[in-house]
Scaffold this motif. Structure first.
Motif, PDB file in Angstrom:
ATOM      1  N   LYS A  96       2.010  -2.090  -6.392  1.00 47.03           N
ATOM      2  CA  LYS A  96       1.084  -1.204  -5.812  1.00 47.03           C
ATOM      3  C   LYS A  96      -0.431  -1.540  -5.821  1.00 47.03           C
ATOM      4  O   LYS A  96      -0.874  -1.548  -6.876  1.00 47.03           O
ATOM      5  CB  LYS A  96       1.336   0.370  -5.942  1.00 47.03           C
ATOM      6  CG  LYS A  96       0.504   1.307  -5.471  1.00 47.03           C
ATOM      7  CD  LYS A  96       0.994   2.533  -5.468  1.00 47.03           C
ATOM      8  CE  LYS A  96       0.918   3.386  -6.631  1.00 47.03           C
ATOM      9  NZ  LYS A  96       1.317   5.014  -6.541  1.00 47.03           N
ATOM     10  N   GLU A  97      -0.912  -1.647  -4.714  1.00 49.77           N
ATOM     11  CA  GLU A  97      -2.291  -2.161  -4.570  1.00 49.77           C
ATOM     12  C   GLU A  97      -3.408  -1.033  -4.678  1.00 49.77           C
ATOM     13  O   GLU A  97      -3.171  -0.099  -3.426  1.00 49.77           O
ATOM     14  CB  GLU A  97      -2.677  -3.182  -3.448  1.00 49.77           C
ATOM     15  CG  GLU A  97      -3.996  -3.602  -2.975  1.00 49.77           C
ATOM     16  CD  GLU A  97      -4.748  -4.319  -4.236  1.00 49.77           C
ATOM     17  OE1 GLU A  97      -5.762  -3.820  -4.546  1.00 49.77           O
ATOM     18  OE2 GLU A  97      -3.994  -5.203  -4.904  1.00 49.77           O
ATOM     19  N   VAL A 150      10.204  -1.716  -0.946  1.00 49.09           N
ATOM     20  CA  VAL A 150      10.676  -1.020  -1.898  1.00 49.09           C
ATOM     21  C   VAL A 150      12.414  -0.941  -2.078  1.00 49.09           C
ATOM     22  O   VAL A 150      12.805  -1.148  -3.215  1.00 49.09           O
ATOM     23  CB  VAL A 150      10.180   0.721  -1.734  1.00 49.09           C
ATOM     24  CG1 VAL A 150      11.061   1.460  -2.791  1.00 49.09           C
ATOM     25  CG2 VAL A 150       8.765   0.634  -2.003  1.00 49.09           C
ATOM     26  N   CYS A 185       6.219   0.932   3.732  1.00 48.61           N
ATOM     27  CA  CYS A 185       6.481   0.194   2.811  1.00 48.61           C
ATOM     28  C   CYS A 185       7.851  -0.009   2.084  1.00 48.61           C
ATOM     29  O   CYS A 185       8.466  -0.700   1.279  1.00 48.61           O
ATOM     30  CB  CYS A 185       5.614   0.390   1.266  1.00 48.61           C
ATOM     31  SG  CYS A 185       5.870   1.490   0.320  1.00 48.61           S
ATOM     32  N   ILE A 232       0.826  -1.120   0.137  1.00 44.58           N
ATOM     33  CA  ILE A 232      -0.043   0.138  -0.041  1.00 44.58           C
ATOM     34  C   ILE A 232       0.957   1.354   0.021  1.00 44.58           C
ATOM     35  O   ILE A 232       1.899   1.286   0.369  1.00 44.58           O
ATOM     36  CB  ILE A 232      -1.055   0.132   1.208  1.00 44.58           C
ATOM     37  CG1 ILE A 232      -1.988  -1.040   1.364  1.00 44.58           C
ATOM     38  CG2 ILE A 232      -1.721   1.161   1.175  1.00 44.58           C
ATOM     39  CD1 ILE A 232      -2.951  -1.041   0.085  1.00 44.58           C
ATOM     40  N   ALA A 233       0.395   2.234  -0.679  1.00 43.89           N
ATOM     41  CA  ALA A 233       1.279   3.554  -0.604  1.00 43.89           C
ATOM     42  C   ALA A 233       1.172   4.144   0.736  1.00 43.89           C
ATOM     43  O   ALA A 233       0.649   5.124   1.001  1.00 43.89           O
ATOM     44  CB  ALA A 233       0.702   4.629  -1.782  1.00 43.89           C
ATOM     45  N   SER A 277       3.191 -10.103   0.957  1.00 47.27           N
ATOM     46  CA  SER A 277       2.626  -8.541   1.012  1.00 47.27           C
ATOM     47  C   SER A 277       2.963  -8.038   2.111  1.00 47.27           C
ATOM     48  O   SER A 277       3.097  -8.526   3.514  1.00 47.27           O
ATOM     49  CB  SER A 277       1.129  -8.598   0.859  1.00 47.27           C
ATOM     50  OG  SER A 277       0.344  -8.789   2.321  1.00 47.27           O
ATOM     51  N   ASN A 328       5.493   4.988  -8.720  1.00 47.30           N
ATOM     52  CA  ASN A 328       5.119   3.600  -8.918  1.00 47.30           C
ATOM     53  C   ASN A 328       5.158   3.189  -7.450  1.00 47.30           C
ATOM     54  O   ASN A 328       4.659   1.786  -7.174  1.00 47.30           O
ATOM     55  CB  ASN A 328       5.850   2.873  -9.534  1.00 47.30           C
ATOM     56  CG  ASN A 328       7.394   2.700  -9.488  1.00 47.30           C
ATOM     57  OD1 ASN A 328       7.613   4.169  -9.325  1.00 47.30           O
ATOM     58  ND2 ASN A 328       8.103   1.953  -9.558  1.00 47.30           N
ATOM     59  N   TYR A 329       5.448   4.030  -6.354  1.00 45.72           N
ATOM     60  CA  TYR A 329       5.491   3.841  -5.047  1.00 45.72           C
ATOM     61  C   TYR A 329       4.471   4.635  -4.250  1.00 45.72           C
ATOM     62  O   TYR A 329       3.180   4.381  -4.395  1.00 45.72           O
ATOM     63  CB  TYR A 329       6.871   3.872  -4.518  1.00 45.72           C
ATOM     64  CG  TYR A 329       7.905   2.838  -5.101  1.00 45.72           C
ATOM     65  CD1 TYR A 329       7.663   1.393  -5.151  1.00 45.72           C
ATOM     66  CD2 TYR A 329       9.188   3.063  -5.788  1.00 45.72           C
ATOM     67  CE1 TYR A 329       8.277   0.584  -5.734  1.00 45.72           C
ATOM     68  CE2 TYR A 329       9.988   2.204  -6.128  1.00 45.72           C
ATOM     69  CZ  TYR A 329       9.675   1.035  -6.478  1.00 45.72           C
ATOM     70  OH  TYR A 329      10.443   0.124  -7.062  1.00 45.72           O
ATOM     71  N   VAL A 330       4.965   5.655  -3.406  1.00 54.17           N
ATOM     72  CA  VAL A 330       3.971   6.293  -2.736  1.00 54.17           C
ATOM     73  C   VAL A 330       3.397   7.490  -3.285  1.00 54.17           C
ATOM     74  O   VAL A 330       1.981   7.824  -3.197  1.00 54.17           O
ATOM     75  CB  VAL A 330       4.689   6.835  -1.410  1.00 54.17           C
ATOM     76  CG1 VAL A 330       3.914   7.710  -0.356  1.00 54.17           C
ATOM     77  CG2 VAL A 330       5.091   5.654  -0.259  1.00 54.17           C
ATOM     78  N   LYS A 331       4.253   8.037  -4.312  1.00 58.15           N
ATOM     79  CA  LYS A 331       3.554   9.049  -5.214  1.00 58.15           C
ATOM     80  C   LYS A 331       3.287  10.419  -4.438  1.00 58.15           C
ATOM     81  O   LYS A 331       1.974  10.629  -4.343  1.00 58.15           O
ATOM     82  CB  LYS A 331       2.489   8.720  -6.107  1.00 58.15           C
ATOM     83  CG  LYS A 331       2.272   9.674  -7.201  1.00 58.15           C
ATOM     84  CD  LYS A 331       0.930   9.246  -8.134  1.00 58.15           C
ATOM     85  CE  LYS A 331       0.699  10.435  -9.252  1.00 58.15           C
ATOM     86  NZ  LYS A 331      -0.578   9.840  -9.981  1.00 58.15           N
TER      87      LYS A 331
END
Length: 459
Positions: free
Chosen positions: A61-62, A42, A38, A33-34, A81, A291-294
């Protein structure tokens, strides 16, 4: 430094890694999850720790929140996960999906906050809230609620709050904080789940008065001057477990070498994250990617770099807001897992008596962790069982002590508690005793995530 650290015999060099048994499955998918926690997953990808273990990992990323993560682990779409610490326990007990999931390691300590919007903060300030205090209690909220009851009577409208999942640390932390001041969460408020990234927009839209969530979704509101982060989960319970790495028990049994390889990679990443604040700065840049937390680097830096933004314009020192490896943060303590079972009982989520010791020993895997820890040079605590609330960096907001040997008494010891199982029923199936041992506060990996550099030890 970590590469040198591993090569010098305190872990595994790349050469030594090649001598381990080959993973049964090398192409893997790990959901997350962002959220900033995480980061170990990463970093294991971006710094090549998965690759060193011979793994080709798709870090996915879910978008469906924690329910989406859970369903995809149970179905097998995700091999491993990022998970809330209570999720594998709940699934194994049949209250959140139904599958024997296991927690292989703890991904971090702390990392959450309770953030309220300006409107309710204004009301609380009328009843004595001083939002600069540390820690802030819910006393002013209780007084506001009491006055609201008097004015509205039978037409009382509960305050609305968000959290990320019914068995999340966030749900239990929000409830714990409120209940410590006499608030009855299920009568005085409504508490509903929302995916973490949607919290700010729901607060701004007026759908909720406040929420408990991980970063960067508290800082987002504070930076917009739309509210304040009143209290972190470190303030509620110093160095509390937050996320875990989970997988299906049958997958672990079928793929033991793959499982250990994934654990080694993530554990190396956790040690790297706490090695230096410079490493944290590098991690922030990875996490900021779409593609990760953004999220903007400046927003992520507010919590990942040893500070935390409680109120607009004021960075407060908070080096332990994110701890990934120091003080045994990666170790899956049985006693930590059992605390979540007590909260499931406290808030009426479990309706049948279960043996809490047998349950947590089925879900948490310190046995497997210890094997992997020795392979990478991660320091182990003296026991998988400990008390919480008794040490300098291990306290609860209300002064309570969590002793697993008194687990049943603990559930019923609170002024505000709502179990659906009687104390007598629970006592009948929980006659066991465990030996607890207290670990010393240590920071073997570096200054990041450490209370004070005086605790940092170099080997």
């Amino acid at each position: 430094m970590l590469g040198k650290f591993l090569t010098l015999g305190l872990g595994l060099s790349v050469v030594a890694s090649s001598l381990l048994a080959a993973p049964e499955k090398t192409k893997l998918k790990i959901g997350f999850i962002a959220l900033t926690d995480c980061a170990p997953i990463v970093i294991a990808k971006e710094k090549g720790f998965f690759k060193e273990e011979g793994l080709d990992v798709d870090v996915a990323k879910e978008g469906g929140g924690w329910p989406g993560i859970q369903q995809k682990v149970i179905s097998g779409e995700y091999d491993f996960s990022h998970a809330l610490a209570g999720m594998p326990i709940a699934a194994t007990l049949g209250i959140n999906g139904e599958a024997n999931l296991q927690a292989l390691l703890s991904l971090d300590y702390n990392g959450n906050a309770i953030t309220f919007g300006n409107k309710i903060i204004g009301e609380m300030e009328k009843y004595g809230l001083k939002k600069e205090e540390r820690p802030v209690t819910a006393e002013s909220l209780k007084k506001y609620i009491d006055e609201k009851h008097k004015i509205e009577g039978n037409k009382y409208q509960p305050l609305n709050f968000g959290m990320v999942h019914p068995v999340s640390t966030h749900n239990y932390e929000l409830r714990y904080w409120m209940a410590a001041s006499g608030i009855k969460p299920d009568e005085d408020t409504t508490i509903k789940p929302f995916p973490p990234p949607t919290m700010p927009q729901n607060l701004i839209a007026g759908n909720i008065d406040g929420y408990c969530v991980g970063e960067p979704w508290n800082t987002r509101i504070v930076e917009k001057n739309a509210g304040s982060a009143l209290v972190t989960n470190y303030d509620i319970w110093n160095n509390n477990p937050e996320k875990v790495l989970q997988a299906r028990a049958d997958f672990i049994d079928k793929n033991p070498e793959t499982t250990k390889a994934v654990m080694r990679a993530i554990l190396k990443a956790q040690m790297w994250l706490d090695e230096s604040w410079e490493n944290r700065e590098e991690a922030i840049k990875f996490l900021a990617q779409d593609n990760y937390v953004k999220a903007p680097v400046d927003v992520l830096r507010k919590s990942m770099s040893g500070t935390f933004l409680y109120n607009p314009g004021t960075d407060s020192k908070n080096p332990m807001f994110n701890t990934f490896a120091n003080y045994y943060a990666a170790y899956p303590f049985y006693s930590h897992g059992m605390w979540f079972i007590t909260q499931m009982y406290r808030w009426g989520q479990l309706e049948k008596p279960v043996d809490m010791k047998a349950t947590i020993e089925k879900v948490y895997r310190p046995d497997l962790f210890e094997t992997v820890a020795k392979e990478v040079g991660y320091e182990l605590p003296p026991s998988a069982w400990k008390k919480d609330g008794v040490d300098e960096y291990n306290k609860f907001l209300d002064g309570k002590v969590w002793d697993p040997n008194k687990a049943v008494d603990y559930i019923y010891s609170f002024e505000v508690t709502a179990p659906k199982v009687s104390k007598e029923e629970l006592m009948k199936v929980n006659n066991w005793k465990v030996e607890t041992k207290q670990p010393s506060y240590v920071c073997p990996y570096g200054p990041a995530g450490c209370a004070d550099e005086k605790f940092v030890t170099k080997k």
